[in-house]
Scaffold this active site. Structure first.
Site, PDB file in Angstrom:
ATOM      1  N   ARG A  78       0.833  -1.205   0.000  1.00 21.07           N
ATOM      2  CA  ARG A  78       0.000   0.000   0.000  1.00 21.07           C
ATOM      3  C   ARG A  78       0.866   1.252   0.000  1.00 21.07           C
ATOM      4  NH1 ARG A  78      -3.874   2.480   3.796  1.00 21.07           N
ATOM      5  NH2 ARG A  78      -5.420   3.517   2.470  1.00 21.07           N
ATOM      6  N   HIS A  82       0.698   4.179  -2.760  1.00 23.00           N
ATOM      7  CA  HIS A  82       0.450   5.565  -2.348  1.00 23.00           C
ATOM      8  C   HIS A  82       1.633   6.480  -2.632  1.00 23.00           C
ATOM      9  CE1 HIS A  82      -3.381   5.495   0.258  1.00 23.00           C
ATOM     10  NE2 HIS A  82      -3.414   4.495  -0.583  1.00 23.00           N
ATOM     11  N   ASN A 107      -3.597   8.829   3.625  1.00 20.51           N
ATOM     12  CA  ASN A 107      -2.476   8.107   4.226  1.00 20.51           C
ATOM     13  C   ASN A 107      -2.698   7.792   5.696  1.00 20.51           C
ATOM     14  OD1 ASN A 107      -0.981   8.165   1.844  1.00 20.51           O
ATOM     15  ND2 ASN A 107      -0.375  10.265   2.269  1.00 20.51           N
ATOM     16  N   HIS A 211      -5.394  -6.410  -2.961  1.00 23.87           N
ATOM     17  CA  HIS A 211      -6.351  -6.578  -1.864  1.00 23.87           C
ATOM     18  C   HIS A 211      -6.581  -8.052  -1.531  1.00 23.87           C
ATOM     19  CE1 HIS A 211      -8.070  -2.263  -2.723  1.00 23.87           C
ATOM     20  NE2 HIS A 211      -6.912  -2.238  -2.100  1.00 23.87           N
TER      21      HIS A 211
HETATM   22  C1  HEM Z   1      -8.040   0.752  -7.299  1.00 23.70           C
HETATM   23  C2  HEM Z   1      -8.132   1.665  -6.386  1.00 23.70           C
HETATM   24  C3  HEM Z   1      -7.836   1.416  -4.927  1.00 23.70           C
HETATM   25  C4  HEM Z   1      -8.587   1.870  -3.901  1.00 23.70           C
HETATM   26  C5  HEM Z   1      -9.851   2.698  -4.005  1.00 23.70           C
HETATM   27  C6  HEM Z   1      -7.973   1.396  -2.688  1.00 23.70           C
HETATM   28  C7  HEM Z   1      -8.429   1.694  -1.418  1.00 23.70           C
HETATM   29  C8  HEM Z   1      -7.959   1.127  -0.261  1.00 23.70           C
HETATM   30  C9  HEM Z   1      -8.464   1.387   1.066  1.00 23.70           C
HETATM   31  C10 HEM Z   1      -9.572   2.370   1.391  1.00 23.70           C
HETATM   32  C11 HEM Z   1      -7.803   0.582   1.924  1.00 23.70           C
HETATM   33  C12 HEM Z   1      -8.051   0.396   3.424  1.00 23.70           C
HETATM   34  C13 HEM Z   1      -7.568   1.528   4.273  1.00 23.70           C
HETATM   35  C14 HEM Z   1      -8.037   1.286   5.682  1.00 23.70           C
HETATM   36  O1  HEM Z   1      -9.255   1.359   5.905  1.00 23.70           O
HETATM   37  O2  HEM Z   1      -7.216   1.005   6.556  1.00 23.70           O
HETATM   38  C15 HEM Z   1      -6.864  -0.183   1.151  1.00 23.70           C
HETATM   39  C16 HEM Z   1      -6.016  -1.125   1.669  1.00 23.70           C
HETATM   40  C17 HEM Z   1      -5.036  -1.722   0.946  1.00 23.70           C
HETATM   41  N1  HEM Z   1      -4.685  -1.444  -0.369  1.00 23.70           N
HETATM   42 FE1  HEM Z   1      -5.815  -0.464  -1.689  1.00 23.70          FE
HETATM   43  N2  HEM Z   1      -6.876   0.662  -2.998  1.00 23.70           N
HETATM   44  C18 HEM Z   1      -6.739   0.658  -4.354  1.00 23.70           C
HETATM   45  C19 HEM Z   1      -5.702   0.088  -5.070  1.00 23.70           C
HETATM   46  C20 HEM Z   1      -4.623  -0.524  -4.483  1.00 23.70           C
HETATM   47  C21 HEM Z   1      -3.407  -0.887  -5.167  1.00 23.70           C
HETATM   48  C22 HEM Z   1      -3.124  -0.584  -6.642  1.00 23.70           C
HETATM   49  C23 HEM Z   1      -2.616  -1.494  -4.264  1.00 23.70           C
HETATM   50  C24 HEM Z   1      -1.223  -2.028  -4.438  1.00 23.70           C
HETATM   51  C25 HEM Z   1      -0.717  -2.453  -5.572  1.00 23.70           C
HETATM   52  C26 HEM Z   1      -3.345  -1.548  -3.019  1.00 23.70           C
HETATM   53  C27 HEM Z   1      -2.920  -2.183  -1.880  1.00 23.70           C
HETATM   54  C28 HEM Z   1      -3.612  -2.205  -0.689  1.00 23.70           C
HETATM   55  C29 HEM Z   1      -3.264  -3.047   0.435  1.00 23.70           C
HETATM   56  C30 HEM Z   1      -2.162  -4.086   0.457  1.00 23.70           C
HETATM   57  C31 HEM Z   1      -4.137  -2.734   1.472  1.00 23.70           C
HETATM   58  C32 HEM Z   1      -4.134  -3.305   2.909  1.00 23.70           C
HETATM   59  C33 HEM Z   1      -3.211  -2.460   3.738  1.00 23.70           C
HETATM   60  C34 HEM Z   1      -2.967  -2.980   5.130  1.00 23.70           C
HETATM   61  O3  HEM Z   1      -3.492  -4.013   5.526  1.00 23.70           O
HETATM   62  O4  HEM Z   1      -2.196  -2.317   5.849  1.00 23.70           O
HETATM   63  N3  HEM Z   1      -4.540  -0.931  -3.182  1.00 23.70           N
HETATM   64  N4  HEM Z   1      -6.965   0.182  -0.175  1.00 23.70           N
HETATM   65  C1  LIG Z   2       1.219   6.974   9.278  1.00 24.21           C
HETATM   66  C2  LIG Z   2       0.868   8.377   9.486  1.00 24.21           C
HETATM   67  O1  LIG Z   2       1.730   9.220   9.638  1.00 24.21           O
HETATM   68  N1  LIG Z   2      -0.449   8.675   9.476  1.00 24.21           N
HETATM   69  C3  LIG Z   2      -0.949  10.030   9.624  1.00 24.21           C
HETATM   70  C4  LIG Z   2      -1.994  10.298   8.557  1.00 24.21           C
HETATM   71  O2  LIG Z   2      -2.615  11.526   8.726  1.00 24.21           O
HETATM   72  C5  LIG Z   2      -3.242  11.738   9.992  1.00 24.21           C
HETATM   73  C6  LIG Z   2      -3.875  13.100   9.973  1.00 24.21           C
HETATM   74  O3  LIG Z   2      -4.783  13.228   8.920  1.00 24.21           O
HETATM   75  C7  LIG Z   2      -2.205  11.608  11.106  1.00 24.21           C
HETATM   76  O4  LIG Z   2      -2.849  11.755  12.359  1.00 24.21           O
HETATM   77  C8  LIG Z   2      -1.536  10.239  11.022  1.00 24.21           C
HETATM   78  O5  LIG Z   2      -0.531  10.122  11.968  1.00 24.21           O
END
Ligand code: HEM
Ligand SMILES: CC(=O)N[C@H]1CO[C@H](CO)[C@@H](O)[C@@H]1O
Ligand SMILES: *[C@@H]1O[C@H](CO)[C@@H](O)[C@H](O)[C@H]1NC(C)=O
Length: 346
Positions: A78, A82, A107, A211
């Protein structure tokens, strides 16, 4: 009898995690590599002279970190996305202090330990080679290695990563960061957003396959509860689980949450995607064939994910200033003192 077997098995697993002697040698690929199609300035052997052991330094650190905490693979993936998507893969995401990207909503949920792992690797790499390798290159290598560790290694293709990126001297603008697609986005928005970065619908589909690992906060998919989409019983379960514990973390791949495989696509075929941005991929004619194909053929997923990730990895900032190799910390530009960089994170 059975329980002593289990005890031995548990011990072996523990040993495999703790004992570096049991770690796998660094995977390598014997596929021919062709630099001619890479973005300007990048090559597969960029550090061949300046840091010949680079990949042998990175691999064991990532392997043991991810074996110890599998969630780091999702964290790195992720971070890579990002970092690259807003203005190119330049580690701008990591900068702390004024205007940090880390302080912006998209982020909010990046894993702090995965961010720190990148800096830990930089320290080891620079100790061996001097400040010759950018944080951006380290993110790319660490992400590739982490996905390999989280994958079914016997079938997963290993691949070379183009190298030679520079680190930005400033964070990306907040407007660029807010260009990251929302989890509530529809297919048109996702396709356009990826298209504007030269990524095709099949790249969108394959990269969304990230995902297959990782977790989300309930707030990231609460729109699902207003707009009916996908499998109704599944959505009901998502909602019930979030109602009973709003702070829970939802597995993005409900079937095999910690394995990097093509199960995410099989879930999507059953209407069991967590984000709207996942679910809509099944019902648009530009992406449905990709979802179906990658669900049916894991080999295609592995090779397509590799190709799409390598493509994403080549996004470069435009403009005259190519950047720098961050010397003191991945969290601070060379102009910023360490003090500033770390004070902001405290
Ligand atoms: C297509 C559009 C995408 C959207 C709208 C999206 C959105 C999100 C969101 C909202 C989360 C969860 C954040 C949270 O609630 O903690 C997430 C998690 C994640 N995304 Fe995406 N994402 C997208 C594409 C991608 C891409 C291209 C990658 C990497 C190649 C990616 C890798 C991940 C991973 C690995 C997680 C889990 C992170 C964790 O467990 O710490 N995503 N994504
Ligand atoms: C990992 C990290 O630095 N997250 C920051 C993302 O942004 C919020 C504010 O919008 C911070 O509180 C988090 O620490
Ligand atoms: C909801 O929670 C239950 C009980 O913990 C769990 O079995 C189920 O898999 C969860 N549902 C989803 C969609 O994750």
């Amino acid at each position: 009898m059975a329980s002593s077997c289990r005890a031995i098995l548990a011990l072996c697993l523990l040993a495999a995690v703790l004992c570096p002697a049991l770690s796998r040698p660094r995977p390598f690929t014997s596929l021919p590599v062709d630099d001619s199609r890479l973005a300007n300035g990048l090559s597969y052997d960029f550090h061949a002279n300046s840091c010949p052991n680079l990949q042998d330094i990175v691999w064991p650190i990532v392997e043991s970190a991810v074996l110890g905490e599998i969630a780091l693979a999702a964290g790195l993936l992720r971070i890579f996305f990002h970092d690259c998507f807003p203005q190119g893969c330049d580690a701008s995401l990591l900068l702390k202090g004024a205007n940090s990207e880390l302080d912006l909503a998209p982020n909010l949920t990046l894993q702090p330990r995965a961010l720190q792992l990148i800096e830990d690797i930089r320290v080891k790499v620079h100790a061996a080679c001097g400040a010759t390798v950018s944080c951006a290159d380290i993110i790319a290598l660490a992400t590739r290695d982490a996905v390999f560790v989280a994958g079914e290694s016997e079938v997963f293709y290993f691949y070379e990563m183009p190298l030679g990126r520079f680190d930005s001297k400033a964070p990306a603008s907040s407007s660029a960061v807010f260009d990251l697609p929302q989890p509530s986005a529809d297919a048109n928005t996702l396709i356009d957003s990826f298209k504007s970065r030269n990524l095709e619908p099949i790249d969108l589909v394959a990269l969304s396959g990230a995902h297959t690992v990782g977790k989300a906060h309930c707030s990231s998919f609460s729109d699902r509860f207003t707009f009916p989409r996908g499998d109704a019983a599944f959505v009901g379960q998502l909602r019930d689980n979030c109602t009973s514990d709003p702070n829970r973390l939802q597995d993005l791949d409900v079937a095999t949450p910690i394995v990097f495989d093509n199960t995410y696509f099989k879930n999507l075929m059953e209407g069991k995607g967590v984000f709207t941005s996942d679910v809509v991929l099944v019902s648009d004619s530009r992406t449905d064939w990709g979802v179906k194909g990658l669900a049916e053929n894991k080999w295609w997923f592995y090779s397509q994910f590799r190709d799409s990730l390598v493509k994403l990895s080549q996004f470069q900032p435009t403009g005259e200033d190519v950047g720098e190799i961050r010397r003191n910390s991945c969290f601070a530009t060379n102009g910023q003192s360490d003090q500033e960089g770390f004070a902001a994170s405290a």
